[in-house]
Structure formats: C-alpha cells, structure tokens
Design a protein around this motif. Structure first.
Motif, PDB file in Angstrom:
ATOM      1  N   ASP A 124       0.804  -1.217   0.000  1.00 36.92           N
ATOM      2  CA  ASP A 124       0.000   0.000   0.000  1.00 36.92           C
ATOM      3  C   ASP A 124       0.840   1.272   0.000  1.00 36.92           C
ATOM      4  OD1 ASP A 124      -2.378  -1.455   0.067  1.00 36.92           O
ATOM      5  OD2 ASP A 124      -2.358  -1.581   2.255  1.00 36.92           O
ATOM      6  N   THR A 125       2.126   1.145   0.208  1.00 35.33           N
ATOM      7  CA  THR A 125       3.003   2.319   0.203  1.00 35.33           C
ATOM      8  C   THR A 125       3.342   2.704  -1.238  1.00 35.33           C
ATOM      9  OG1 THR A 125       4.003   1.752   2.330  1.00 35.33           O
ATOM     10  CG2 THR A 125       5.251   3.230   0.906  1.00 35.33           C
ATOM     11  N   GLY A 126       3.136   3.956  -1.580  1.00 30.44           N
ATOM     12  CA  GLY A 126       3.522   4.440  -2.899  1.00 30.44           C
ATOM     13  C   GLY A 126       5.027   4.644  -2.960  1.00 30.44           C
ATOM     14  N   ILE A 127       5.645   4.226  -4.044  1.00 31.84           N
ATOM     15  CA  ILE A 127       7.096   4.331  -4.184  1.00 31.84           C
ATOM     16  C   ILE A 127       7.441   4.996  -5.513  1.00 31.84           C
ATOM     17  CG2 ILE A 127       9.304   3.118  -4.246  1.00 31.84           C
ATOM     18  CD1 ILE A 127       7.993   2.624  -1.622  1.00 31.84           C
ATOM     19  N   THR A 128       8.247   6.052  -5.448  1.00 35.11           N
ATOM     20  CA  THR A 128       8.834   6.662  -6.636  1.00 35.11           C
ATOM     21  C   THR A 128      10.344   6.478  -6.558  1.00 35.11           C
ATOM     22  OG1 THR A 128       7.096   8.335  -6.828  1.00 35.11           O
ATOM     23  CG2 THR A 128       9.187   8.803  -7.915  1.00 35.11           C
ATOM     24  N   THR A 129      10.966   6.059  -7.645  1.00 30.44           N
ATOM     25  CA  THR A 129      12.409   5.864  -7.654  1.00 30.44           C
ATOM     26  C   THR A 129      13.080   6.847  -8.597  1.00 30.44           C
ATOM     27  OG1 THR A 129      12.286   4.181  -9.398  1.00 30.44           O
ATOM     28  CG2 THR A 129      12.176   3.411  -7.124  1.00 30.44           C
ATOM     29  N   ILE A 130      14.225   7.349  -8.169  1.00 31.99           N
ATOM     30  CA  ILE A 130      15.044   8.246  -8.994  1.00 31.99           C
ATOM     31  C   ILE A 130      16.446   7.667  -9.026  1.00 31.99           C
ATOM     32  CG2 ILE A 130      15.907  10.582  -9.317  1.00 31.99           C
ATOM     33  CD1 ILE A 130      13.513  11.608  -7.743  1.00 31.99           C
ATOM     34  N   ASN A 131      16.798   7.057 -10.149  1.00 28.52           N
ATOM     35  CA  ASN A 131      18.071   6.354 -10.284  1.00 28.52           C
ATOM     36  C   ASN A 131      19.085   7.254 -10.997  1.00 28.52           C
ATOM     37  OD1 ASN A 131      20.025   4.329 -10.360  1.00 28.52           O
ATOM     38  ND2 ASN A 131      19.248   3.489 -12.277  1.00 28.52           N
ATOM     39  N   LYS A 132      19.498   8.318 -10.304  1.00 29.23           N
ATOM     40  CA  LYS A 132      20.462   9.242 -10.891  1.00 29.23           C
ATOM     41  C   LYS A 132      20.999  10.150  -9.802  1.00 29.23           C
ATOM     42  CE  LYS A 132      19.043  12.809 -13.224  1.00 29.23           C
ATOM     43  NZ  LYS A 132      18.419  13.726 -14.188  1.00 29.23           N
ATOM     44  N   ARG A 133      22.115  10.777 -10.095  1.00 26.32           N
ATOM     45  CA  ARG A 133      22.667  11.799  -9.208  1.00 26.32           C
ATOM     46  C   ARG A 133      21.970  13.116  -9.537  1.00 26.32           C
ATOM     47  NH1 ARG A 133      27.847  11.932  -6.778  1.00 26.32           N
ATOM     48  NH2 ARG A 133      28.588  10.304  -8.229  1.00 26.32           N
ATOM     49  N   LEU A 134      21.255  13.673  -8.594  1.00 24.83           N
ATOM     50  CA  LEU A 134      20.476  14.871  -8.856  1.00 24.83           C
ATOM     51  C   LEU A 134      21.350  16.121  -8.868  1.00 24.83           C
ATOM     52  CD1 LEU A 134      17.298  14.289  -6.631  1.00 24.83           C
ATOM     53  CD2 LEU A 134      17.597  13.814  -9.067  1.00 24.83           C
ATOM     54  N   SER A 135      21.069  17.016  -9.796  1.00 33.23           N
ATOM     55  CA  SER A 135      21.694  18.333  -9.792  1.00 33.23           C
ATOM     56  C   SER A 135      21.072  19.166  -8.669  1.00 33.23           C
ATOM     57  CB  SER A 135      21.465  19.029 -11.133  1.00 33.23           C
ATOM     58  OG  SER A 135      20.082  19.331 -11.288  1.00 33.23           O
ATOM     59  N   VAL A 136      21.662  20.308  -8.378  1.00 32.35           N
ATOM     60  CA  VAL A 136      21.114  21.194  -7.345  1.00 32.35           C
ATOM     61  C   VAL A 136      19.684  21.580  -7.691  1.00 32.35           C
ATOM     62  CG1 VAL A 136      21.307  23.473  -6.295  1.00 32.35           C
ATOM     63  CG2 VAL A 136      23.369  22.088  -6.648  1.00 32.35           C
ATOM     64  N   GLU A 137      19.446  21.898  -8.949  1.00 31.44           N
ATOM     65  CA  GLU A 137      18.095  22.303  -9.368  1.00 31.44           C
ATOM     66  C   GLU A 137      17.114  21.140  -9.241  1.00 31.44           C
ATOM     67  OE1 GLU A 137      20.859  22.747 -11.133  1.00 31.44           O
ATOM     68  OE2 GLU A 137      21.121  24.918 -10.852  1.00 31.44           O
ATOM     69  N   GLU A 138      17.550  19.945  -9.616  1.00 34.00           N
ATOM     70  CA  GLU A 138      16.679  18.770  -9.512  1.00 34.00           C
ATOM     71  C   GLU A 138      16.390  18.427  -8.053  1.00 34.00           C
ATOM     72  OE1 GLU A 138      17.883  16.293 -13.563  1.00 34.00           O
ATOM     73  OE2 GLU A 138      19.194  16.199 -11.796  1.00 34.00           O
ATOM     74  N   MET A 139      17.396  18.580  -7.186  1.00 32.29           N
ATOM     75  CA  MET A 139      17.185  18.331  -5.768  1.00 32.29           C
ATOM     76  C   MET A 139      16.156  19.301  -5.205  1.00 32.29           C
ATOM     77  SD  MET A 139      18.230  16.348  -3.255  1.00 32.29           S
ATOM     78  CE  MET A 139      19.913  15.802  -3.588  1.00 32.29           C
ATOM     79  N   GLU A 140      16.272  20.558  -5.570  1.00 31.61           N
ATOM     80  CA  GLU A 140      15.302  21.550  -5.104  1.00 31.61           C
ATOM     81  C   GLU A 140      13.905  21.207  -5.586  1.00 31.61           C
ATOM     82  OE1 GLU A 140      16.493  25.451  -6.209  1.00 31.61           O
ATOM     83  OE2 GLU A 140      18.172  25.524  -4.786  1.00 31.61           O
ATOM     84  N   SER A 141      13.787  20.775  -6.833  1.00 32.18           N
ATOM     85  CA  SER A 141      12.487  20.429  -7.397  1.00 32.18           C
ATOM     86  C   SER A 141      11.846  19.259  -6.652  1.00 32.18           C
ATOM     87  CB  SER A 141      12.637  20.089  -8.880  1.00 32.18           C
ATOM     88  OG  SER A 141      11.409  19.672  -9.436  1.00 32.18           O
ATOM     89  N   GLU A 142      12.639  18.245  -6.331  1.00 28.57           N
ATOM     90  CA  GLU A 142      12.101  17.084  -5.627  1.00 28.57           C
ATOM     91  C   GLU A 142      11.711  17.427  -4.192  1.00 28.57           C
ATOM     92  OE1 GLU A 142      11.249  14.244  -6.959  1.00 28.57           O
ATOM     93  OE2 GLU A 142      12.002  14.923  -8.895  1.00 28.57           O
ATOM     94  N   ILE A 143      12.520  18.223  -3.527  1.00 25.05           N
ATOM     95  CA  ILE A 143      12.227  18.585  -2.139  1.00 25.05           C
ATOM     96  C   ILE A 143      10.999  19.475  -2.051  1.00 25.05           C
ATOM     97  CG2 ILE A 143      13.126  19.975  -0.201  1.00 25.05           C
ATOM     98  CD1 ILE A 143      15.841  18.650  -0.703  1.00 25.05           C
ATOM     99  N   ALA A 144      10.745  20.266  -3.090  1.00 29.58           N
ATOM    100  CA  ALA A 144       9.555  21.112  -3.105  1.00 29.58           C
ATOM    101  C   ALA A 144       8.264  20.297  -3.106  1.00 29.58           C
ATOM    102  CB  ALA A 144       9.581  22.029  -4.325  1.00 29.58           C
ATOM    103  N   LYS A 145       8.336  19.019  -3.496  1.00 29.20           N
ATOM    104  CA  LYS A 145       7.145  18.180  -3.628  1.00 29.20           C
ATOM    105  C   LYS A 145       6.773  17.437  -2.355  1.00 29.20           C
ATOM    106  CE  LYS A 145       8.526  17.032  -8.396  1.00 29.20           C
ATOM    107  NZ  LYS A 145       8.930  15.891  -9.271  1.00 29.20           N
TER     108      LYS A 145
END
Length: 252
Positions: A100-121
């Motif tokens: 029942d747990t939703g899982i999203t996977t990100i298989n990459k090294r995030l850039s600063v901008e990508e990290m900010e985008s993910e944390i905003a969610k």
C-alpha cells in the motif's frame, strides 16, 4: 490514503493503540510524502520502517547499483540484487513488505536544481547520503522550501543524528554544524563501518520522521545526538542556530 479497511486497521493497530498516535496520527503518516536521499546503510532501515509503519509515499533517490560489499549493512538488498540499481532493489523489497506504500524511484545523481524540485514536492526529507556535497545541497534546498530535514551519519564505530526545522523560527541547519566540511569527507568505503551502527542511526531517522509527521513527542531539533558504539555511550549536545551561518544566518 486513509484508514479505510479492516486490513489497514489491523496492520497499523499497534501504533494506533498508542494514545500519542491514535487514528489521527496514523492518518497523517498515511498522507505523508517523504524523500529519502540514499539507499545505503542508513536509507535501508529508514525506508523499511517507514514503509512498514504506513508512510503514504516514499521517493527513493540513489544513483548506485548493489555491490557485494554493500550487503554487510544495507539490509534492504539481497545477494540476488547484486548489479541492480539500489532504488529498484529497494522498491521491490518495500512493496513486498507493504504494497500500500507508494514508491517513486530516482536512479540518478540529482543536480542542485533537480534536488530543489524534488524537495519542493514532499513533506519531509531524510538525508541518508554519505558525502558533504549532497548533504549541503539537501540542507540548502530544505531551507529554501521550509521542509523538515532528518540528518544521519555513521562511520567506523561512531554515529550521529539531528533534526533541522527550517519551517520553525530559530532552528539551526546542517551548515550551522559544518560550515564547509568538504575537507572532512569520508565514506565507509574508505574507513569502514560496523554493520549494526547504520541500522541504529537509520532506524532513529525513521522514528524522528514519524514524530514530526504525527506531531508527537520531542524531536532532536536544536540537538545533535552522538553514539560511540564501541563504548555504547550516547551524548546529546545543544546545537544553536548560528547567526553567521552562510545558509540560514542573518545576512541582512
């Protein structure tokens, strides 16, 4: 996600019966969206306990593949997973534990901008990484978006954990503790680590995250907890906000 079935009530019954949690606390956890950065020694137990306890959605970030040397401590992976992306191995294990747990996977090294985008969610972040570059990027993005951060680290026979609350006034941040830190960067690959130590710290990260989401108890915000596993001694230090901090200080 909500407590809508007898199976859910039964699965989480041992938490719901706690007066500090109750149905309301469990509902908050079921609705939570949590980002875990790193699916290694810390991220493995943290993710396992959060999924088991009923976290609504977990986003797993890691760019590495499972290696034989990981299996001594990264308990979410198995021998059969060697060579697979860690996030995919972890996702399979977590869904087997709690579908029942939703899982999203990100298989990459995030850039600063990508990290900010993910944390905003998300509602909360667990930093289970093993390097200062990532830790600083996570910290700065959490400050920008006012997102609670649970930070853990473990190496050799020493562990530490703290909570940073940029959503609350006068809370310190990770850079209040380590201004630069890059010269101190060490990893388990270089210096080693005792296997259960990362399990202890990662489990505590899950616990602190649940307390924040459920709004119960007292967290490690404004504190740094240190563990010497060799002597099994704990120390808790006050960690004040640094007005000169380059990330959260008063720059006016």
């Amino acid at each position: 996600m909500a407590l809508e079935s007898d199976n859910e009530l039964l699965r989480y019954s041992r938490q719901i019966m706690l007066p500090q949690v109750g149905a309301d606390g469990q509902e908050r956890l079921l609705k939570a969206n949590i980002l875990i950065v790193g699916m290694g020694g810390l991220g493995a137990p943290a993710a396992i306990y959060l999924a088991a306890a009923g976290a609504g959605h977990l986003t797993l970030v890691d760019f590495d593949d499972v290696d034989l040397s990981n299996l001594q401590r990264q308990i979410i992976h198995t021998t059969a997973d060697i060579g697979r992306p860690k996030v995919e191995s972890a996702k399979e294990a977590l869904l087997n534990l709690n579908p029942d747990t939703g899982i999203t996977t990100i298989n990459k090294r995030l850039s600063v901008e990508e990290m900010e985008s993910e944390i905003a969610k998300v509602d909360l972040v667990l930093d289970c990484s093993d390097n200062f570059t990532t830790r600083f990027a996570v910290n700065d993005a959490c400050i920008k978006h006012g997102t609670p951060l649970v930070s853990g680290a473990a190496i050799r026979m020493e562990g530490q954990i703290s909570v940073f609350r940029p959503d609350q006034e006068n809370s310190p941040c990770y850079r209040c503790l380590y201004k630069g830190g890059d010269e101190l960067d060490e990893t388990c690959t270089q210096t080693g680590v005792l296997a259960p130590l990362v399990g202890i710290i990662g489990s505590m990260q899950a616990l602190e995250a649940m307390k924040i989401i459920m709004n119960i108890g007292e967290t490690l915000s404004g504190k740094l907890m240190l563990l010497d596993a060799l002597t099994m001694e704990w120390r808790t230090l006050k960690l004040p906000k640094d007005p000169e901090c380059p990330a959260c200080g008063d720059h006016g």
